[in-house]
Design a protein around this motif. Sequence first.
Motif, PDB file in Angstrom:
ATOM      1  N   HIS A 112       0.838  -1.204   0.000  1.00 35.60           N
ATOM      2  CA  HIS A 112       0.000   0.000   0.000  1.00 35.60           C
ATOM      3  C   HIS A 112       0.881   1.265   0.000  1.00 35.60           C
ATOM      4  N   ARG A 113       0.235   2.394  -0.299  1.00 35.81           N
ATOM      5  CA  ARG A 113       1.000   3.634  -0.407  1.00 35.81           C
ATOM      6  C   ARG A 113       1.648   4.052   0.915  1.00 35.81           C
ATOM      7  N   GLY A 114       0.963   3.777   2.033  1.00 26.93           N
ATOM      8  CA  GLY A 114       1.477   4.161   3.349  1.00 26.93           C
ATOM      9  C   GLY A 114       2.795   3.501   3.708  1.00 26.93           C
ATOM     10  N   SER A 115       3.168   2.469   3.000  1.00 27.57           N
ATOM     11  CA  SER A 115       4.437   1.802   3.273  1.00 27.57           C
ATOM     12  C   SER A 115       5.617   2.754   3.089  1.00 27.57           C
ATOM     13  N   LYS A 116       5.426   3.756   2.233  1.00 26.28           N
ATOM     14  CA  LYS A 116       6.512   4.717   2.002  1.00 26.28           C
ATOM     15  C   LYS A 116       6.735   5.661   3.181  1.00 26.28           C
ATOM     16  N   GLN A 145      -1.713   6.444   4.513  1.00 27.72           N
ATOM     17  CA  GLN A 145      -2.356   6.272   3.201  1.00 27.72           C
ATOM     18  C   GLN A 145      -2.761   4.827   2.911  1.00 27.72           C
ATOM     19  N   THR A 146      -4.027   4.663   2.578  1.00 25.52           N
ATOM     20  CA  THR A 146      -4.668   3.363   2.308  1.00 25.52           C
ATOM     21  C   THR A 146      -4.385   2.334   3.406  1.00 25.52           C
ATOM     22  N   ALA A 147      -4.067   2.824   4.612  1.00 29.01           N
ATOM     23  CA  ALA A 147      -3.937   1.923   5.761  1.00 29.01           C
ATOM     24  C   ALA A 147      -4.737   2.530   6.924  1.00 29.01           C
ATOM     25  N   ASP A 149      -1.629  -3.841   8.777  1.00 30.53           N
ATOM     26  CA  ASP A 149      -1.868  -4.404   7.448  1.00 30.53           C
ATOM     27  C   ASP A 149      -2.431  -3.321   6.531  1.00 30.53           C
ATOM     28  N   ILE A 150      -2.713  -3.677   5.296  1.00 28.75           N
ATOM     29  CA  ILE A 150      -3.356  -2.720   4.398  1.00 28.75           C
ATOM     30  C   ILE A 150      -4.768  -2.437   4.923  1.00 28.75           C
TER      31      ILE A 150
END
Lengths: 206, 206
Positions: A113-117, B88-90, B62-63
Amino acid sequence: MYPVLVSLDPPPGKGWNWALELVKKLKDKVWGFKVGWPLIIEGKENLEKIDSRIVLDLKLADIGYTMRNVISRLRGDAVIAHAFVGYQTALEILREETAKRDMELYLVVSMSHRGSKEFIDRHVKEFIKLAYLVADGVVAPATRLDVLRLVRRYWPKTIISPGIGAQGAPPCSALRAGANLEIVGRALTRSDDPLGFLESYYAQCS
Amino acid sequence: MYPVLVSLDPPPGKGWNWALELVKKLKDKVWGFKVGWPLIIEGKENLEKIDSRIVLDLKLADIGYTMRNVISRLRGDAVIAHAFVGYQTALEILREETAKRDMELYLVVSMSHRGSKEFIDRHVKEFIKLAYLVADGVVAPATRLDVLRLVRRYWPKTIISPGIGAQGAPPCSALRAGANLEIVGRALTRSDDPLGFLESYYAQCS
């Protein structure tokens, strides 16, 4: 057999019947099945009924004592935990327990997902270093192939890769960037013809 | 009522009978009960039988799609998730879902074990900033009071604090450093006299 790990997260309202139906249809064609919390909390005793490889996608991220307590109550061939929880009194203890149970341990070094960044991706190389201490494989995303390629450069063992299908990455894209297995969920499990889905994509993958 | 959140992680081999016995003994004396995966996987339907506040200690990471899928299958007054997984998206999606269900959301901004220093603690201030966007409360450790005091300085709302007892921090220490609730597990739940434990420590706390 296709290099696919099928994510068995049931849609709202669905549970083990839905999942076991899919296992029956797909087990001879795929590497294994990834089972997460949404299914496990509907009855962990059903794990016994999956006659294929099981990767427990628990995204464990707790103190070692608790992670050990969790996996000692579940059956699986491998378990997924987060690297960010750290080694000391966390992953070191989980590693002991997985070794004792002959389970493999996969560490999340980046997510789809984008939040991983925001936080996780700032530590990818450090997470890989940690994986050398405790892990049999790592999880890295198909949705950001630059990250996946970087992980492949530094990590020689198994990489499993989520993000195929509903999350945007096309089938085969992670394999081509160096992943060993693609994790496919909704795009496959909610298809009217899951076997057809696999054949149409993965026959032409390599 | 003592400012204590009782951690109901059962010892190996134990499950809901053990937990519900403790709830009966303690519910009028404590703020609520923290229930984690080891208990939930032994039968989530038993959550209904806890006639007190329930904090679901899922350490979600998680996502968003999956975190929503998990909490839509469980009952609780609050849920604990990791800040590390990002917005974001999480966490943005988890926040939508907790709001819809009238659940509170607590974010882990630091943990009680030593490994928390390896990655998590390098982001405490950023995590608090994120908590302002999504959280009703945060989780910060009694085992490192310097971190807890820092969190108290920047975060005006609820702080719940693990690490009391078996993990080394003495009862009342987190309250004195600014926490609103102390999370107490093994030291209390495995005591021969849990009520006596509470009285002897928490009567003299403030």
